[in-house]
Design a protein around this motif. Structure first.
Motif, PDB file in Angstrom:
ATOM      1  N   LYS A  69      -5.210   7.463  -3.505  1.00 27.32           N
ATOM      2  CA  LYS A  69      -4.635   6.751  -4.652  1.00 27.32           C
ATOM      3  C   LYS A  69      -3.177   6.395  -4.394  1.00 27.32           C
ATOM      4  N   GLN A  70      -2.446   7.316  -3.782  1.00 28.20           N
ATOM      5  CA  GLN A  70      -1.033   7.057  -3.523  1.00 28.20           C
ATOM      6  C   GLN A  70      -0.666   7.512  -2.119  1.00 28.20           C
ATOM      7  N   VAL A  71       0.030   6.642  -1.399  1.00 30.54           N
ATOM      8  CA  VAL A  71       0.512   6.996  -0.061  1.00 30.54           C
ATOM      9  C   VAL A  71       2.028   6.782  -0.032  1.00 30.54           C
ATOM     10  N   TRP A  72       2.745   7.810   0.341  1.00 34.61           N
ATOM     11  CA  TRP A  72       4.201   7.721   0.457  1.00 34.61           C
ATOM     12  C   TRP A  72       4.530   7.923   1.938  1.00 34.61           C
ATOM     13  N   GLU A  84       0.825  -1.214   0.000  1.00 37.32           N
ATOM     14  CA  GLU A  84       0.000   0.000   0.000  1.00 37.32           C
ATOM     15  C   GLU A  84       0.854   1.258   0.000  1.00 37.32           C
ATOM     16  N   LEU A  85       2.136   1.123   0.353  1.00 34.11           N
ATOM     17  CA  LEU A  85       3.017   2.296   0.347  1.00 34.11           C
ATOM     18  C   LEU A  85       3.762   2.371  -0.985  1.00 34.11           C
ATOM     19  N   GLU A  86       3.607   3.501  -1.632  1.00 32.53           N
ATOM     20  CA  GLU A  86       4.239   3.740  -2.928  1.00 32.53           C
ATOM     21  C   GLU A  86       5.754   3.824  -2.781  1.00 32.53           C
ATOM     22  N   THR A 146      -3.440  12.031  -2.889  1.00 33.60           N
ATOM     23  CA  THR A 146      -2.081  11.673  -2.490  1.00 33.60           C
ATOM     24  C   THR A 146      -1.840  12.097  -1.045  1.00 33.60           C
ATOM     25  N   ILE A 147      -1.202  11.196  -0.312  1.00 34.24           N
ATOM     26  CA  ILE A 147      -0.975  11.412   1.120  1.00 34.24           C
ATOM     27  C   ILE A 147       0.473  11.094   1.470  1.00 34.24           C
ATOM     28  N   LEU A 148       1.078  11.985   2.228  1.00 34.26           N
ATOM     29  CA  LEU A 148       2.399  11.723   2.792  1.00 34.26           C
ATOM     30  C   LEU A 148       2.202  11.346   4.253  1.00 34.26           C
ATOM     31  N   GLU A 172       0.109  -0.520   7.954  1.00 35.78           N
ATOM     32  CA  GLU A 172      -1.275  -0.634   8.405  1.00 35.78           C
ATOM     33  C   GLU A 172      -2.031   0.681   8.165  1.00 35.78           C
ATOM     34  N   CYS A 173      -1.384   1.804   8.477  1.00 36.11           N
ATOM     35  CA  CYS A 173      -2.012   3.112   8.250  1.00 36.11           C
ATOM     36  C   CYS A 173      -2.280   3.315   6.757  1.00 36.11           C
ATOM     37  N   ALA A 174      -1.300   2.950   5.937  1.00 41.08           N
ATOM     38  CA  ALA A 174      -1.449   3.132   4.490  1.00 41.08           C
ATOM     39  C   ALA A 174      -2.624   2.303   3.980  1.00 41.08           C
ATOM     40  N   LYS A 175      -2.780   1.123   4.538  1.00 39.27           N
ATOM     41  CA  LYS A 175      -3.876   0.231   4.123  1.00 39.27           C
ATOM     42  C   LYS A 175      -5.228   0.917   4.373  1.00 39.27           C
ATOM     43  N   VAL A 176      -5.370   1.510   5.561  1.00 35.88           N
ATOM     44  CA  VAL A 176      -6.625   2.183   5.919  1.00 35.88           C
ATOM     45  C   VAL A 176      -6.875   3.380   4.994  1.00 35.88           C
TER      46      VAL A 176
END
Ligand SMILES: [Zn+2]
Ligand SMILES: [Zn+2]
Length: 227
Positions: free
Chosen positions: A218-221, A56-58, A191-193, A207-211
């Motif tokens: 769409k994208q979590v870094w 889930e993490l880009e 998009t989320i950092l 786990e946070c990225a999954k939620v």
């Protein structure tokens, strides 16, 4: 000189010399961390997830190696509540140095104007400690890149101390530990950092990225101060 420097004079965490949290001489004991794939944790030049890895993490950006002086500084911030120690770690990080090319994809990601989301502590823990280190790192990064911080996550499970636990135990403890905050807008940003202070196994950030992804991002870094 800041007035606060007179009231709370700074000392080098390593040698005790007055003036800065880390004196010039001791700064050689701070190492930049190499970038890894957030899924398999093997080296990845730009911190991007390998093409053949799923997750889930880009990508993941790690600043300091969690040892030596950087470790002392993070511990100091945690137990003394001196947040400006964290500021020292960010303002002294050579983002644009010769080795700065490892942040190429990270900087590209920043161009999407991601919303910055700190990894939350359980409310009980935050009350005990009085603050969340991840929130402080998040606001420092937000200031640096003119981005916005939103607390989109809450921690619903008090996972307790993870230090000393086995990898499987940690993963199990993290499952279902986070939910979207109740005041989260219906539309989750594209998009989320995701920001935290330290990366250990990565179970928390994953786990946070999954939620967040399930919620529509769409994208979590990820970005951590140290690993
Ligand atoms: Zn020193
Ligand atoms: Zn990988």
């Amino acid at each position: 000189m800041d007035i606060l420097d007179l009231v709370f004079p700074k000392r080098c965490v390593n040698c005790g010399r007055w003036g800065e949290y880390v004196c010039e001489e001791c700064q050689v004991g701070m190492w930049e961390e190499e970038q890894i794939c957030p899924t398999c944790c093997r080296n990845s030049r730009y911190g991007e997830r390998h093409k053949y890895c799923r997750g889930e993490l880009e990508g993941l950006t790690c600043l300091w190696a969690y040892e030596g002086i950087a470790r002392k500084l993070i511990t100091k911030a945690k137990y003394s509540g001196q947040f400006d120690v964290l500021e020292f770690l960010i303002s002294n990080f050579p983002f644009d140095s010769a080795q700065g090319e490892q942040f190429f994809y990270f900087k590209k990601f920043l161009e999407t104007n991601p919303i910055i989301v700190p990894v939350p502590l359980h409310p009980k823990r935050e009350k005990e400690r009085g603050f969340n280190q991840a929130t402080i790192v998040a606001s420092l990064i937000a200031n640096r890149y003119s981005l916005v911080v939103k607390n989109l996550l809450t921690r619903v499970k008090d996972t307790g101390r993870q230090v000393g636990k086995k990898r499987e135990e940690r993963l199990k403890a993290m499952s279902g530990a986070f939910e979207l905050s109740r005041d989260t807008p219906y539309v989750i940003p594209n998009t989320i950092l995701l920001v935290d202070d330290v990366w250990t196994t990565g179970a928390t950030l994953r786990e946070c990225a999954k939620v967040l992804r399930r919620g529509g991002a769409k994208q979590v870094w990820g970005l951590v101060l140290a690993r």
